[in-house]
Design an enzyme around this catalytic site. Structure first.
Site, mmCIF file in Angstrom:
data_model
loop_
_atom_site.group_PDB
_atom_site.id
_atom_site.type_symbol
_atom_site.label_atom_id
_atom_site.label_comp_id
_atom_site.label_asym_id
_atom_site.label_seq_id
_atom_site.Cartn_x
_atom_site.Cartn_y
_atom_site.Cartn_z
ATOM 1 N N LYS A 174 0.829 -1.208 0.000
ATOM 2 C CA LYS A 174 0.000 0.000 0.000
ATOM 3 C C LYS A 174 0.865 1.261 0.000
ATOM 4 C CE LYS A 174 -3.607 2.724 0.659
ATOM 5 N NZ LYS A 174 -4.507 3.075 -0.451
ATOM 6 N N LYS A 243 1.985 11.613 6.034
ATOM 7 C CA LYS A 243 2.142 10.485 6.964
ATOM 8 C C LYS A 243 2.564 9.222 6.228
ATOM 9 C CE LYS A 243 -1.264 8.015 7.682
ATOM 10 N NZ LYS A 243 -1.817 6.768 7.085
#
Length: 301
Positions: A174, A243
């Site tokens: 991911k 992030k």
């Protein structure tokens, strides 16, 4: 045999659609509210049960989804007296659908295993619209036995399920996926700024790039902000994007990988967040890069 009770922590943009599809597939669903009660109330109206706390949800559930903003939030719902480790039954499974730090995921999986709780990571590919219609992708890390247990639940909300190997592999993939997407965002933003400073219009840019082999699904949603000022086409915040790139930097460090391009992308996102624009969406990076070049946002010039 009755379907297992499914718990869901993190009913937000994605969770409301995933939860609705879990119910449609015939699984009992337990949810817990956090900040926004709207999605929880929608699911309760569709026959979900609301738990008063994470501890109560964990005690009632056999397969527990977590879909929160990042690893600190995952660790918070796993640990402590009110968390999953202390309250879930041995034999339960935790599925982390968040985009998490794989280094943290390995530690969380070990903590759960000590209590007889299995873990899978299944970060999501797609949009809230895909979540609503059950056509998300799921990049899954799990041992073979755990994957076999959770696959029927995954099929309730995903139509592209990729079992990539043991726990942690989904989160690694991911982050790499998001690196490619955010690389496209940074490249398009800078290319548009150079185009404009060179006297080319955004319409001319789109006329060429938007009809070439370089057009793809990401390009279409990203460009909707610049071309149409549609802020809902690609609702992924700069804070979350930054992030994710910090997590990928952590992964690269842990495996000894060299990542100069990824570092530049991370710094672009970090600069925009540091400028107080972290809640804006990724396509709006084009405005930030334009401003760095002394340009007004497209449409305001």
């Amino acid at each position: 045999m009755s379907n297992p009770v499914v718990g869901f922590i993190g009913i937000g943009y994605m969770g409301r659609g995933i939860g609705a599809n879990i119910l449609k597939a015939g699984f009992p669903l337990v949810v817990v509210a956090h900040r926004n009660r709207g999605p929880v109330e929608e699911l309760v109206a569709q026959s979900a049960t609301e738990a008063a706390s994470v501890a109560e949800l964990a005690a009632q559930s056999e397969i527990i989804h977590i879909c929160v903003s990042g690893s600190p939030q995952v660790e918070a719902v796993i640990s402590g007296e009110g968390g999953i480790v202390a309250n879930a039954k041995a034999g339960s499974v935790v599925i982390d659908c968040s985009t998490s730090d794989p280094v943290s995921t390995a530690h969380v999986a070990e903590t759960l295993a000590e209590k007889g709780i299995s873990m899978a990571d299944a970060p999501l590919g797609g949009t809230p619209a895909n979540a609503a219609d059950g056509t998300l992708g799921a990049m899954v890390g799990a041992d073979a036995e755990t994957f076999a247990r959770i696959e029927p639940v995954l099929r309730a909300w995903a139509n592209n399920i990729m079992h990539l190997g043991p726990v942690g592999m989904g989160h690694k993939m991911k982050l790499i996926n998001n690196f490619i997407a955010l690389g496209n965002a940074a490249l398009l933003s800078e290319a548009m700024a150079i185009s404009r400073k060179s006297g080319l219009s955004i319409e001319q840019f789109h006329q060429v790039i938007g009809t070439s082999r370089m057009r793809n699904g990401f390009y279409d949603t990203f460009m909707k902000w610049t071309l149409e000022h549609d802020e809902n086409a690609h609702r992924f915040s700069i804070t979350n994007a930054h992030k994710d790139m910090r997590y990928l930097s952590n992964l690269a460090t842990s495996v000894g990988a060299v990542n100069p391009v990824q570092s530049a992308i991370r710094n672009n996102l970090g600069a925009m967040e540091a400028a107080g624009q972290g809640e804006r969406y990724v396509p709006m990076l084009a405005d930030f890069i334009a401003a760095m070049n002394g340009l007004e946002p497209e449409g305001d010039a």
